[in-house]
Design a protein around this motif. Sequence first.
Motif: not given
Length: 158
Positions: A23, A26, A90-92, A111, A114-115, A119-120, A123
């Motif tokens: 986190n 991220k 995630g998206y990062c 990515v 992850f979707e 949530d991250l 995953f």
Amino acid sequence: MNNEPIYNEQMINFIPYILSSVNLMKQQVEKDGISLPKQYNMIAKEAGIIAIDKIKILYVDKIEFSNLQNINLLKEYNSHFENSRGLALGYCVFLQNSAPTEVLLHELRHVAQFELFEDLDQFVTIYSKEILKFGYGNGPLEKDAVDFANKWKDIYLE
């Protein structure tokens, strides 16, 4: 990277530390990263990403889980990633400055994976457990990303 499993029961107890590090990392990408360059949108679509516009990339010299260094049991976990050329959170996405496009293919598949999760944290927990149980490179999520990159690299490599 060592592909041997590093699982032991105590390692599972340290997943909250891994999540904390993830986190923080991220947040760094969200703050300092750039949007996915448009020329990679087709790759992102092929990877199965729905929200391509949410992707941020941060180019770095080295990818580090900095707050895991002092936890002895996690040094081996961290060592699996110390030579990483890419890491999707995630998206990062972290990409090593010298990483070839093939690494981006791989990370974009993560990515998309992850979707599929809530949530991250969910995953990363599942991904971490796979690495601990099967070894890096042998978990289902990692194999899927490797297979995707291998399938598409000849088409998309510059």
